[in-house]
Design an enzyme around this catalytic site. Sequence first.
Site, PDB file in Angstrom:
ATOM      1  N   CYS A 157    -108.558  77.703  -4.932  1.00 31.82           N
ATOM      2  CA  CYS A 157    -107.246  77.103  -5.190  1.00 31.82           C
ATOM      3  C   CYS A 157    -106.376  77.145  -3.947  1.00 31.82           C
ATOM      4  CB  CYS A 157    -106.568  77.826  -6.337  1.00 31.82           C
ATOM      5  SG  CYS A 157    -106.451  79.605  -6.072  1.00 31.82           S
TER       6      CYS A 157
ATOM      7  N   LYS B 162    -111.933  83.554 -22.399  1.00 33.95           N
ATOM      8  CA  LYS B 162    -112.793  82.362 -22.383  1.00 33.95           C
ATOM      9  C   LYS B 162    -113.102  82.013 -20.938  1.00 33.95           C
ATOM     10  CE  LYS B 162    -112.859  78.084 -21.999  1.00 33.95           C
ATOM     11  NZ  LYS B 162    -114.219  77.956 -21.471  1.00 33.95           N
TER      12      LYS B 162
ATOM     13  N   GLY C 212    -107.241  74.070 -13.619  1.00 34.18           N
ATOM     14  CA  GLY C 212    -106.653  72.857 -13.068  1.00 34.18           C
ATOM     15  C   GLY C 212    -105.258  72.570 -13.644  1.00 34.18           C
TER      16      GLY C 212
ATOM     17  N   GLU D  62    -101.970  79.769 -13.325  1.00 31.92           N
ATOM     18  CA  GLU D  62    -102.396  79.767 -11.916  1.00 31.92           C
ATOM     19  C   GLU D  62    -103.174  78.477 -11.734  1.00 31.92           C
ATOM     20  OE1 GLU D  62    -101.493  81.984  -9.822  1.00 31.92           O
ATOM     21  OE2 GLU D  62    -100.879  83.672 -11.064  1.00 31.92           O
TER      22      GLU D  62
ATOM     23  N   GLU E 230    -106.163  67.312  -5.094  1.00 26.99           N
ATOM     24  CA  GLU E 230    -107.021  68.472  -4.834  1.00 26.99           C
ATOM     25  C   GLU E 230    -108.490  68.058  -4.937  1.00 26.99           C
ATOM     26  OE1 GLU E 230    -107.238  71.540  -7.846  1.00 26.99           O
ATOM     27  OE2 GLU E 230    -107.118  73.089  -6.301  1.00 26.99           O
TER      28      GLU E 230
ATOM     29  N   VAL F 298    -119.557  76.903 -17.290  1.00 28.27           N
ATOM     30  CA  VAL F 298    -120.702  77.005 -16.372  1.00 28.27           C
ATOM     31  C   VAL F 298    -120.880  78.398 -15.767  1.00 28.27           C
ATOM     32  CG1 VAL F 298    -120.817  74.563 -15.775  1.00 28.27           C
ATOM     33  CG2 VAL F 298    -119.296  76.060 -14.478  1.00 28.27           C
TER      34      VAL F 298
HETATM   35  P1  NAD Z   1    -110.333  73.520 -15.599  1.00 27.66           P
HETATM   36  O1  NAD Z   1    -108.877  73.364 -15.810  1.00 27.66           O
HETATM   37  O2  NAD Z   1    -111.217  72.381 -15.892  1.00 27.66           O
HETATM   38  O3  NAD Z   1    -110.891  74.726 -16.473  1.00 27.66           O
HETATM   39  C1  NAD Z   1    -110.342  76.024 -16.409  1.00 27.66           C
HETATM   40  C2  NAD Z   1    -110.605  76.726 -17.726  1.00 27.66           C
HETATM   41  O4  NAD Z   1    -109.880  76.055 -18.749  1.00 27.66           O
HETATM   42  C3  NAD Z   1    -112.078  76.694 -18.153  1.00 27.66           C
HETATM   43  O5  NAD Z   1    -112.400  77.899 -18.796  1.00 27.66           O
HETATM   44  C4  NAD Z   1    -112.088  75.532 -19.129  1.00 27.66           C
HETATM   45  O6  NAD Z   1    -113.156  75.609 -20.051  1.00 27.66           O
HETATM   46  C5  NAD Z   1    -110.743  75.714 -19.818  1.00 27.66           C
HETATM   47  N1  NAD Z   1    -110.226  74.507 -20.470  1.00 27.66           N
HETATM   48  C6  NAD Z   1    -110.524  73.215 -20.213  1.00 27.66           C
HETATM   49  N2  NAD Z   1    -109.858  72.404 -21.070  1.00 27.66           N
HETATM   50  C7  NAD Z   1    -109.118  73.200 -21.877  1.00 27.66           C
HETATM   51  C8  NAD Z   1    -108.211  72.966 -22.954  1.00 27.66           C
HETATM   52  N3  NAD Z   1    -107.952  71.742 -23.385  1.00 27.66           N
HETATM   53  N4  NAD Z   1    -107.617  74.029 -23.531  1.00 27.66           N
HETATM   54  C9  NAD Z   1    -107.851  75.276 -23.105  1.00 27.66           C
HETATM   55  N5  NAD Z   1    -108.724  75.573 -22.099  1.00 27.66           N
HETATM   56  C10 NAD Z   1    -109.337  74.543 -21.489  1.00 27.66           C
HETATM   57  O7  NAD Z   1    -110.509  74.029 -14.110  1.00 27.66           O
HETATM   58  P2  NAD Z   1    -111.867  74.360 -13.342  1.00 27.66           P
HETATM   59  O8  NAD Z   1    -112.493  73.083 -12.929  1.00 27.66           O
HETATM   60  O9  NAD Z   1    -112.671  75.345 -14.123  1.00 27.66           O
HETATM   61  O10 NAD Z   1    -111.304  75.148 -12.077  1.00 27.66           O
HETATM   62  C11 NAD Z   1    -110.828  74.515 -10.949  1.00 27.66           C
HETATM   63  C12 NAD Z   1    -109.314  74.504 -10.928  1.00 27.66           C
HETATM   64  O11 NAD Z   1    -108.805  75.816 -11.041  1.00 27.66           O
HETATM   65  C13 NAD Z   1    -108.780  73.988  -9.610  1.00 27.66           C
HETATM   66  O12 NAD Z   1    -107.730  73.093  -9.866  1.00 27.66           O
HETATM   67  C14 NAD Z   1    -108.265  75.225  -8.931  1.00 27.66           C
HETATM   68  O13 NAD Z   1    -107.262  75.004  -7.981  1.00 27.66           O
HETATM   69  C15 NAD Z   1    -107.796  76.034 -10.076  1.00 27.66           C
HETATM   70  N6  NAD Z   1    -107.713  77.454  -9.715  1.00 27.66           N
HETATM   71  C16 NAD Z   1    -106.477  78.018  -9.551  1.00 27.66           C
HETATM   72  C17 NAD Z   1    -106.370  79.336  -9.154  1.00 27.66           C
HETATM   73  C18 NAD Z   1    -105.032  79.987  -8.940  1.00 27.66           C
HETATM   74  O14 NAD Z   1    -104.986  81.207  -8.939  1.00 27.66           O
HETATM   75  N7  NAD Z   1    -103.962  79.242  -8.760  1.00 27.66           N
HETATM   76  C19 NAD Z   1    -107.516  80.102  -8.948  1.00 27.66           C
HETATM   77  C20 NAD Z   1    -108.745  79.494  -9.131  1.00 27.66           C
HETATM   78  C21 NAD Z   1    -108.831  78.165  -9.517  1.00 27.66           C
END
Ligand code: NAD
Length: 495
Positions: free
Chosen positions: A286, A177, A231, A252, A387, A181
């Site tokens: 991240c 998944k 996140g 992650e 963050e 966007v």
């Molecule tokens: P997000 O948590 O909003 O979304 C991440 C993914 O989770 C998306 O595909 C989203 O659709 C899905 N999601 C959202 N709600 C969900 C739920 N209830 N159940 C299951 N899946 C769900 O994060 P984002 O805004 O897409 O990405 C930014 C975040 O990702 C930042 O906090 C960043 O630090 C983190 N990030 C971490 C790493 C790492 O390796 N540690 C790498 C890249 C990004």
Amino acid sequence: MIDLDPIQPICIAGQWHQGGGDLYHSLYPATGEVIARLHAASLEDVEAAIVGADRAFRESGWAQRKPHERAAVLYRIAALIRERSEALAQLQRLDNGKPIRETRNLVASAAATFQFFAAACETLEETITPSRGDFVTLSVYEPMGVVAAITPWNSPIASEAQKLAPALAAGNAVVLKPAEVTPLAALALARICIDAGLPPGLVSVLPGKGSVIGDALTRHPLVKRVSFTGGTRTGKHIARIAADKMMPVSMELGGKSPTLVLADADLDHAVAGVLYGIFSSSGESCIAGSRLFVTREHYAPFMELLAAGAAALRVGDPADERTQMGPLITAQHRESVERYVELGLQEGGRLRTGGRRPQGEVFDRGYFYTPTIIEGLSNDARLCQEEVFGPVLVAMPFDSEEALLEEANASCYALAAGIWTRDFQRAWRLGRALQAGTVWINTYKQFSIATPFGGWRDSGLGREKGRLGILQYMEQKSLYWGLNEQPLAWAGGQR
Ligand code: NAD
């Protein structure tokens, strides 16, 4: 070029068809133009993808193939990514607005990831453990079944490869998944997997809302592991669901990584490293080095150089090879970054540079924001603790190594850190004392697929990458193989 159909089909259990959910648009963040239209997956699509994945796992023979045979398919996937690399890099640029220079690197990294896990797969050793009885003991690994991979929007092709490659190498089926966007890179990867000869059904791609599609995936009884990048709040939500299912997860998550510039640092290297650490990828990373600590004696001259460097960064058209910073991902995300800058100023921070939308025709329709540095805050300010996920750096002077360490470690996050010093012993001391999954010394944001990656505390659980990264997609099993020629003594005496 990849054909951006008027309506993109999605991949459900090896079949390409229109998603059953709402129609939505994928926009190019540099101009706001529609680059793809697609229907999100519906809950029925989720069910079909998981049931299809489970069937493919049980019936396709993928899990039973010899490791070198599975590896051969992964090597082909790597080769196809390389063959289509320019189209993929352009697609990724359109999908999330990163500069083309950067998306080319991400595509190369995705190919390297498949190649690496192909090699990890065909060289993975199982062990004969020391026998402590009249038996031989072995420790072996089995695939898990259906793995759900959930990814964010900031580096899609690389994050997706990082999950698909080890999970497939381990013999599993994957339902992926991508972020709502940025669905296009994941769909392109699914095509490549199928073109490379992966049995149909082993990969599905379900674009759509996380709270609907991601949630349904996580809860499904046939899903045996979730590998999540995103996140921290979402990660914790998924972990709670996983706890009820007793399902392993890897997480992650977010970061607020400190960079430490010591008195004996090479200043040119440190300035370049700090700029790259926070402002590359427009800070949507991240591991962005978003908290800067500079020794007080060099704080003023260092900040002069840094602010001048930030102001000189080339923000602009992602298609231009010279561009260093593209737009932010969406209008809403830019607003969230702006709110954080405002908050920092309300908390008593001073704007050193940036803090605004750039002006000019090229910026009019996109979601651009200038590289921003804020000073004058203490480490416990919200802007230093939360963050932002944008091009916003908070800079603070420090007086002693002891205070520095305490502040650098004072965060709920612990993903990465950077140290700039020419003193070998100090680098060692600080490098060991910093609480973070990755510490860069005299460099920053360098990556190697051969090296484990992950966070402590609110930054995550588990490790991706590294030769043993494949093991998070396998269950360990111990085999005891009896060698006794007589019945076991306990019951044998009864006959
Ligand atoms: P997000 O948590 O909003 O979304 C991440 C993914 O989770 C998306 O595909 C989203 O659709 C899905 N999601 C959202 N709600 C969900 C739920 N209830 N159940 C299951 N899946 C769900 O994060 P984002 O805004 O897409 O990405 C930014 C975040 O990702 C930042 O906090 C960043 O630090 C983190 N990030 C971490 C790493 C790492 O390796 N540690 C790498 C890249 C990004």
